[in-house]
Design a protein around this motif. Sequence first.
Motif, mmCIF file in Angstrom:
data_model
loop_
_atom_site.group_PDB
_atom_site.id
_atom_site.type_symbol
_atom_site.label_atom_id
_atom_site.label_comp_id
_atom_site.label_asym_id
_atom_site.label_seq_id
_atom_site.Cartn_x
_atom_site.Cartn_y
_atom_site.Cartn_z
ATOM 1 N N VAL A 70 114.044 118.796 -31.794
ATOM 2 C CA VAL A 70 113.735 117.747 -32.767
ATOM 3 C C VAL A 70 112.346 117.190 -32.458
ATOM 4 O O VAL A 70 112.095 116.726 -31.351
ATOM 5 C CB VAL A 70 114.783 116.613 -32.718
ATOM 6 C CG1 VAL A 70 114.427 115.505 -33.694
ATOM 7 C CG2 VAL A 70 116.173 117.156 -32.994
ATOM 8 N N PRO A 71 111.440 117.274 -33.434
ATOM 9 C CA PRO A 71 110.094 116.748 -33.182
ATOM 10 C C PRO A 71 110.084 115.223 -33.230
ATOM 11 O O PRO A 71 110.984 114.595 -33.786
ATOM 12 C CB PRO A 71 109.276 117.331 -34.340
ATOM 13 C CG PRO A 71 110.266 117.517 -35.435
ATOM 14 C CD PRO A 71 111.570 117.844 -34.764
ATOM 15 N N ALA A 72 109.048 114.649 -32.649
ATOM 16 C CA ALA A 72 108.849 113.205 -32.752
ATOM 17 C C ALA A 72 108.534 112.879 -34.211
ATOM 18 O O ALA A 72 107.902 113.666 -34.912
ATOM 19 C CB ALA A 72 107.703 112.765 -31.845
ATOM 20 N N ILE A 73 108.983 111.728 -34.655
ATOM 21 C CA ILE A 73 108.797 111.325 -36.055
ATOM 22 C C ILE A 73 107.912 110.082 -36.082
ATOM 23 O O ILE A 73 108.161 109.114 -35.345
ATOM 24 C CB ILE A 73 110.149 111.028 -36.730
ATOM 25 C CG1 ILE A 73 111.086 112.225 -36.586
ATOM 26 C CG2 ILE A 73 109.943 110.672 -38.198
ATOM 27 C CD1 ILE A 73 112.523 111.919 -36.928
ATOM 28 N N TYR A 74 106.910 110.130 -36.927
ATOM 29 C CA TYR A 74 105.992 109.000 -37.097
ATOM 30 C C TYR A 74 105.976 108.591 -38.559
ATOM 31 O O TYR A 74 106.123 109.429 -39.449
ATOM 32 C CB TYR A 74 104.570 109.371 -36.671
ATOM 33 C CG TYR A 74 104.398 109.437 -35.169
ATOM 34 C CD1 TYR A 74 103.837 108.373 -34.477
ATOM 35 C CD2 TYR A 74 104.809 110.546 -34.455
ATOM 36 C CE1 TYR A 74 103.677 108.422 -33.106
ATOM 37 C CE2 TYR A 74 104.661 110.605 -33.077
ATOM 38 C CZ TYR A 74 104.092 109.542 -32.410
ATOM 39 O OH TYR A 74 103.940 109.593 -31.056
ATOM 40 N N GLY A 102 100.635 119.449 -34.247
ATOM 41 C CA GLY A 102 100.970 119.895 -32.900
ATOM 42 C C GLY A 102 100.586 121.346 -32.718
ATOM 43 O O GLY A 102 100.403 122.083 -33.682
ATOM 44 N N MET A 103 100.451 121.741 -31.476
ATOM 45 C CA MET A 103 100.037 123.102 -31.157
ATOM 46 C C MET A 103 101.238 124.009 -30.870
ATOM 47 O O MET A 103 101.084 125.210 -30.764
ATOM 48 C CB MET A 103 99.094 123.106 -29.956
ATOM 49 C CG MET A 103 97.828 122.303 -30.175
ATOM 50 S SD MET A 103 96.769 123.006 -31.414
ATOM 51 C CE MET A 103 95.873 124.173 -30.438
ATOM 52 N N GLY A 104 102.388 123.444 -30.703
ATOM 53 C CA GLY A 104 103.574 124.232 -30.390
ATOM 54 C C GLY A 104 104.830 123.417 -30.626
ATOM 55 O O GLY A 104 104.777 122.265 -31.073
ATOM 56 N N LEU A 105 105.972 124.009 -30.306
ATOM 57 C CA LEU A 105 107.249 123.328 -30.548
ATOM 58 C C LEU A 105 107.426 122.079 -29.695
ATOM 59 O O LEU A 105 108.027 121.107 -30.136
ATOM 60 C CB LEU A 105 108.405 124.293 -30.260
ATOM 61 C CG LEU A 105 108.542 125.485 -31.204
ATOM 62 C CD1 LEU A 105 109.684 126.378 -30.753
ATOM 63 C CD2 LEU A 105 108.778 125.003 -32.615
ATOM 64 N N ASN A 106 106.893 122.096 -28.488
ATOM 65 C CA ASN A 106 107.140 120.975 -27.580
ATOM 66 C C ASN A 106 106.280 119.750 -27.855
ATOM 67 O O ASN A 106 106.594 118.671 -27.365
ATOM 68 C CB ASN A 106 106.946 121.429 -26.131
ATOM 69 C CG ASN A 106 107.979 122.462 -25.747
ATOM 70 O OD1 ASN A 106 109.094 122.438 -26.246
ATOM 71 N ND2 ASN A 106 107.602 123.375 -24.880
#
Length: 168
Positions: free
Chosen positions: A124-128, A142-146
């Motif tokens: 789950v990505p961070a949400i802004y 982002g550059m990748g999944l993490n």
Amino acid sequence: MDFYQQQSQARRQSRVLITIYLVGMLALGLVSSLWLSLIFLPVSLSRSPDPQLFHSGPFWMTATLVMLICLFVTFCRYQSLRKGGWRVAKALGGRRLLPSPTDFKEQQLRNVVEEMAIASGMPVPAIYVQDEEPGINSFAAGMGLNDAVIVVTRGALEALDRDELQAI
């Protein structure tokens, strides 16, 4: 067109854009050198009746210096952005969504993002949320999944229902 075709097309387009950027930097360096050379041409003519405008060291040194400055700025910007998508979100006025938001629309967004991440087998990505943006928009950075983040504008949260949020 399936996902893998779109991904390969996006990579081709990225290579084209990088090539255009590099050619643009080269052109910027050459045009800057030409411009400076033409400014100082009267001085060169007073010293020598036959100035060697394009064969002079200062012309190529100026072009090289301008291109090196462009490459340095590009490298610095790339380094700052590769530290995480959150930097992009923060730079654009995003506020990180809490794990348990009290606002109904924000909780709905969190639920949609979590469901989509689980369904795709991704973290789950961070949400802004961009609170000051009334327009309907969103993006991922982002550059990748993490280090990926999802950014959604306040306008999108207010105007879209659950299905429309899921679509974006």
